[in-house]
Write an enzyme that holds these catalytic residues in place. Structure first.
Site, PDB file in Angstrom:
ATOM      1  N   GLU A  67     -43.970  35.596-105.399  1.00  0.00           N
ATOM      2  CA  GLU A  67     -42.693  35.740-106.113  1.00  0.00           C
ATOM      3  C   GLU A  67     -42.464  37.192-106.447  1.00  0.00           C
ATOM      4  O   GLU A  67     -43.420  37.932-106.709  1.00  0.00           O
ATOM      5  CB  GLU A  67     -42.755  34.987-107.457  1.00  0.00           C
ATOM      6  CG  GLU A  67     -42.181  33.606-107.417  1.00  0.00           C
ATOM      7  CD  GLU A  67     -42.289  32.899-108.760  1.00  0.00           C
ATOM      8  OE1 GLU A  67     -42.413  33.567-109.804  1.00  0.00           O
ATOM      9  OE2 GLU A  67     -42.243  31.660-108.751  1.00  0.00           O
ATOM     10  N   ARG A  75     -43.703  16.318-118.727  1.00  0.00           N
ATOM     11  CA  ARG A  75     -44.402  15.762-119.904  1.00  0.00           C
ATOM     12  C   ARG A  75     -43.727  16.309-121.158  1.00  0.00           C
ATOM     13  O   ARG A  75     -42.820  17.137-121.070  1.00  0.00           O
ATOM     14  CB  ARG A  75     -45.864  16.198-119.893  1.00  0.00           C
ATOM     15  CG  ARG A  75     -45.969  17.714-119.775  1.00  0.00           C
ATOM     16  CD  ARG A  75     -47.359  18.229-119.972  1.00  0.00           C
ATOM     17  NE  ARG A  75     -47.574  19.517-119.341  1.00  0.00           N
ATOM     18  CZ  ARG A  75     -47.208  20.689-119.823  1.00  0.00           C
ATOM     19  NH1 ARG A  75     -46.584  20.762-120.981  1.00  0.00           N
ATOM     20  NH2 ARG A  75     -47.446  21.802-119.170  1.00  0.00           N
ATOM     21  N   LYS A 118     -45.967  23.819-107.271  1.00  0.00           N
ATOM     22  CA  LYS A 118     -44.880  24.769-107.549  1.00  0.00           C
ATOM     23  C   LYS A 118     -44.057  25.013-106.270  1.00  0.00           C
ATOM     24  O   LYS A 118     -42.854  25.202-106.334  1.00  0.00           O
ATOM     25  CB  LYS A 118     -45.460  26.092-108.057  1.00  0.00           C
ATOM     26  CG  LYS A 118     -46.032  26.020-109.485  1.00  0.00           C
ATOM     27  CD  LYS A 118     -46.496  27.399-109.933  1.00  0.00           C
ATOM     28  CE  LYS A 118     -47.482  27.359-111.084  1.00  0.00           C
ATOM     29  NZ  LYS A 118     -46.927  27.079-112.385  1.00  0.00           N
ATOM     30  N   HIS A 173     -50.176  35.058-120.134  1.00  0.00           N
ATOM     31  CA  HIS A 173     -49.179  34.136-119.566  1.00  0.00           C
ATOM     32  C   HIS A 173     -49.147  32.800-120.291  1.00  0.00           C
ATOM     33  O   HIS A 173     -48.712  31.802-119.739  1.00  0.00           O
ATOM     34  CB  HIS A 173     -49.414  33.876-118.070  1.00  0.00           C
ATOM     35  CG  HIS A 173     -49.400  35.119-117.245  1.00  0.00           C
ATOM     36  ND1 HIS A 173     -48.310  35.947-117.173  1.00  0.00           N
ATOM     37  CD2 HIS A 173     -50.345  35.681-116.460  1.00  0.00           C
ATOM     38  CE1 HIS A 173     -48.587  36.964-116.378  1.00  0.00           C
ATOM     39  NE2 HIS A 173     -49.809  36.830-115.945  1.00  0.00           N
TER      40      HIS A 173
HETATM   41  P1  ADP Z   1     -48.041  28.169-115.514  1.00  0.00           P
HETATM   42  O1  ADP Z   1     -47.616  26.924-114.796  1.00  0.00           O
HETATM   43  O2  ADP Z   1     -49.447  28.575-115.219  1.00  0.00           O
HETATM   44  O3  ADP Z   1     -47.713  28.133-116.969  1.00  0.00           O
HETATM   45  P2  ADP Z   1     -45.609  29.591-114.871  1.00  0.00           P
HETATM   46  O4  ADP Z   1     -45.124  29.634-113.483  1.00  0.00           O
HETATM   47  O5  ADP Z   1     -44.945  28.613-115.789  1.00  0.00           O
HETATM   48  O6  ADP Z   1     -47.183  29.342-114.858  1.00  0.00           O
HETATM   49  O7  ADP Z   1     -45.530  31.044-115.502  1.00  0.00           O
HETATM   50  C1  ADP Z   1     -46.121  31.356-116.751  1.00  0.00           C
HETATM   51  C2  ADP Z   1     -45.615  32.697-117.235  1.00  0.00           C
HETATM   52  O8  ADP Z   1     -45.906  33.730-116.294  1.00  0.00           O
HETATM   53  C3  ADP Z   1     -44.119  32.764-117.432  1.00  0.00           C
HETATM   54  O9  ADP Z   1     -43.705  32.246-118.654  1.00  0.00           O
HETATM   55  C4  ADP Z   1     -43.886  34.269-117.324  1.00  0.00           C
HETATM   56  O10 ADP Z   1     -44.240  34.928-118.514  1.00  0.00           O
HETATM   57  C5  ADP Z   1     -44.869  34.699-116.269  1.00  0.00           C
HETATM   58  N1  ADP Z   1     -44.216  34.701-114.935  1.00  0.00           N
HETATM   59  C6  ADP Z   1     -44.157  33.676-114.057  1.00  0.00           C
HETATM   60  N2  ADP Z   1     -43.478  34.032-112.950  1.00  0.00           N
HETATM   61  C7  ADP Z   1     -43.088  35.304-113.118  1.00  0.00           C
HETATM   62  C8  ADP Z   1     -42.360  36.257-112.331  1.00  0.00           C
HETATM   63  N3  ADP Z   1     -41.904  35.950-111.116  1.00  0.00           N
HETATM   64  N4  ADP Z   1     -42.144  37.488-112.851  1.00  0.00           N
HETATM   65  C9  ADP Z   1     -42.605  37.825-114.050  1.00  0.00           C
HETATM   66  N5  ADP Z   1     -43.306  36.996-114.845  1.00  0.00           N
HETATM   67  C10 ADP Z   1     -43.555  35.740-114.391  1.00  0.00           C
END
Ligand code: ADP
Length: 687
Positions: free
Chosen positions: A200, A292, A116, A235
């Site tokens: 973040e 993917r 990431k 999440h």
């Molecule tokens: P993963 O790769 O584990 O799926 P992501 O980075 O795609 O993780 O994030 C998954 C979820 O977490 C997002 O869809 C959102 O709901 C929540 N999320 C991620 N980053 C943030 C953020 N900075 N603020 C609030 N919610 C977040």
């Protein structure tokens, strides 16, 4: 095009890929683990090969063995599906070394987006907006804390190698930082073998909006619009839709453009998803790119009419994308819900077990089911507990939502706990209908979505009991036929036609919100009626509680189904009711108007047949003796009325079960009796 490909996956996605291959006349090779030897994907493929035991490390992650099988079978390409080896750069590299096409992006693109932090670095350079925070290599606690303070609490700590919602911690205030960091690092290390984290800004009310992109090896790159995946638990997405509702047009347009920019920044090839957070202030931020096919790709297929697996195959074969940007159009609205074996009441904890009964709604233009599970399959601890995806489409969001609600109500599933009722609650939720979407939707609507379950009403109890009565009767007829003794009084099917009151009692219980309700139900066939009528008296806490009169007929469904699945037609007060009843051992589930009720049968007794013949005539229910027609030492004939009881303003005759003598009458007229009390001592004549 390829002649033959290997699918390095299982479950619904393996089946989904095979369907497209079948349509394009591409031969398929499946791989499977020991417990999956009879799985649907194995049956659907042209050839199938065993990988090893259940654990994924010994089966679906065995890269070398999978490549060997591809070579042995002459498969020219490997489709990894999602999960397992789909974002594994080593595997993609090994495929290339063996001259097998990996159906996915280049090794470089997988590596670039696999972290990431690295992905953010690339996107920042390409001018893609990022959530504020820190994604540098210096990882000391002090540095990370400093960056968190700079960003401003609340912050989100994320494992840079993370995925699937793992390795994330929300930190509300500085005091919690240290312990959250340790726990985040611990989880990252155990799940991803890497404990690097990024910081973040934690957005309070964001929506998750993502763009489906596609690029070919000839320099073309397009997007296929967006999906809203804000409905998440832990999440992880559970409901996705396309297009994203109430998104301003300029935002929609910018998201598409930025996603293409992101893909071009890494010379992306194949299917990819660029994920954004869309904040309540109208800004959007890049989150990550998944290299993917996504679980939720069907909603994009439903609105565009394109087959994304076909696009993947074409691109992997070196062809141009089938359409240019302006040729790709979208119409209507689509939802996908993920049906999981899990218990929403226990924080969505996965549930395991055998699927005893499974029935999906009919598939058509509007309704699609993607599943790799069939009745009798086992949901085990080894794999993802997703049972199926239900995808619906219609001309607009409201119509699609109605379809979703109806289709969910048509799914019948017995054997494991599922999130079906929870998904149905979302599909009927007002805030969801009004597009009040955010990634916190489930917490915010908690009270509406986890509302108290309702107990079975008297109609439901009556229907289930009459079903049980008819089932017993059917069995006694069969037994009688087997004994070839058509004159046996104990095998008579239509008991009430003899003019006797034969009643059956069923003790049922249901568990609701950790409380158990007990019901005792008496089914009394009515001799006088033209139709086969049943009075059912429901006794709760030893008190008559309700009475339902119904006439009923049953239809055993298709004999090929493994579970006892019966349609029960009944008339209650001139209302025609058609319910579906599934019995697995002593669990009885009734499906009616999209709701289902499960009761446990504790014991059963056919009073006339069993208890009474044993010289004891028992009170079938609590009530009052209103008439006694016999005295001690009277000799009676089989069927003679001995006494009448009243319960629930209904009279019930107690008749002689055989020719015999009354040895004792224990009560007088006007006396109250409780259920099961011996009323008369009776001695049948010796024949
Ligand atoms: P993963 O790769 O584990 O799926 P992501 O980075 O795609 O993780 O994030 C998954 C979820 O977490 C997002 O869809 C959102 O709901 C929540 N999320 C991620 N980053 C943030 C953020 N900075 N603020 C609030 N919610 C977040």
């Amino acid at each position: 095009m390829f002649d033959k490909i290997l699918i390095a996956n299982r479950g619904e996605i393996a089946c989904r890929i095979i369907k497209t291959c079948n349509r394009l006349s591409i031969k398929t090779v499946a791989v499977y683990s020991e417990p999956d030897q009879d799985a649907l994907h194995v049956k659907m493929a042209d050839e199938a090969y065993l990988l090893g035991p259940a654990p994924v490390k010994e089966s679906y992650l065995k890269a070398d063995k999978i490549i060997q099988i591809a070579k042995k079978t002459g498969a020219q390409a490997i489709h990894p599906g999602y999960g397992f080896l789909s974002e594994n750069a080593d595997f993609a590299q090994k495929c290339a070394a063996e001259n097998i096409v990996f159906i996915g992006p280049s090794v470089e693109a997988i590596i670039a987006m696999g972290s990431k932090s690295a992905a953010k670095e690339i996107m920042q350079k390409a001018g893609v907006p990022l959530v504020t925070g820190y994604h540098g290599t210096e990882q000391s606690e002090q540095k990370l804390l400093e960056e968190a303070e700079k960003t401003g609490f609340p912050v989100l700590l994320k494992a840079t190698a993370g995925g699937g919602g793992k390795g994330m911690r929300i930190v509300q205030k500085q005091q919690d930082f240290s312990s959250a960091l340790s726990s985040c690092k611990r989880e990252s290390l155990s799940s991803f073998n890497d404990d690097q984290v990024l910081v973040e800004k934690y957005l309070v009310q964001p929506r998750h909006v993502e763009i489906q992109i596609f690029a070919d090896t000839n320099g073309h790159c397009v997007h296929l619009f967006e999906r809203d995946c804000s409905l998440q638990r832990r999440h992880q997405k559970i409901i996705e839709e396309a297009p994203a509702p109430s998104l301003p047009d300029n935002i929609r347009k910018s998201l598409g453009e930025v996603a293409i920019k992101a893909a071009k920044a890494i010379e992306y090839v194949g299917a990819g998803t660029v994920e954004f957070l869309y904040d309540s202030d109208g800004q959007f931020y890049f989150m990550e790119m998944n290299t993917r096919l996504q679980v939720e790709h069907p909603v994009t297929e439903m609105i565009t009419g394109e087959d994304l697996v076909e696009w993947q195959l074409l691109v992997a074969y070196g062809e141009n994308l089938p359409k240019s940007q302006h040729e790709i159009t979208a119409s209507g609205h689509a939802f996908e819900v993920r049906i999981y074996a899990e218990d929403p009441e226990q924080d969505f904890f996965p549930s395991t077990g055998k699927i005893r009964h499974l029935q999906f709604p009919a598939q058509n233009l509007y309704t699609r089911i993607d599943s790799g599970i069939v009745e009798s399959d086992e949901i085990s601890i080894y794999y993802d507990p997703m049972i199926a995806k239900l995808i619906v489409w219609d001309k607009d969001r409201n119509s699609a939502l109605r379809r979703l609600s109806v289709a969910l109500s048509q799914i019948q599933l017995v054997g494991v706990k599922t999130n079906l009722a929870f998904l149905a609650a979302i599909s009927n939720n007002l805030a969801f209908a009004q597009c009040k979407l955010s990634t916190h939707f489930i917490e915010q609507q908690h009270d509406h979505l986890f509302s108290q379950q309702v107990s079975s009403n008297s109609e439901i109890l009556a229907l289930i009991s009459v079903y049980l009565f008819l089932q017993n009767q059917h069995q006694s007829t069969l037994k009688n036929q087997a004994r070839q003794d058509p004159f046996s009084p104990w095998g008579i099917a239509n008991l009430w036609r003899n003019g006797e009151v034969a009643f059956s009692r069923f003790n049922l219980s249901e568990t609701l919100n950790d409380l158990i309700n007990h019901y005792s139900i008496l089914v009394t066939p009515q001799p006088a009626a033209e139709q086969e009528q049943f009075k059912t008296i429901i006794i709760k806490n030893d008190q008559p509680f309700a009475e339902v009169v119904l006439s009923a007929e049953t239809h055993q469904n298709d004999a090929s189904t493994t579970s006892a699945n019966t349609l029960l037609f009944a008339n209650i007060a001139e209302k025609r009711i058609c319910s579906n009843i599934v019995r697995t051992d002593n669990e009885i589930t009734l499906y009616l108007h999209g709701e289902n009720f499960t009761l446990h049968l504790e014991e059963t007794s056919d009073h006339l047949l069993e208890d009474n013949v044993d010289n004891n005539l028992l009170a079938p229910m609590p009530g009052t003796i209103i008439q006694i027609s016999v005295h001690k030492n009277d000799h009676v004939q089989k069927g003679d009325k001995l006494l009448i009881m009243e319960a629930m303003k209904m009279e019930h005759s107690i008749s002689a079960p055989a020719d015999g003598t009354i040895e004792e009458v224990f009560f007088n007229v006007g006396e109250q009796v409780t259920e099961g009390t011996e009323l008369v001592k009776f001695c049948a004549d010796k024949s």
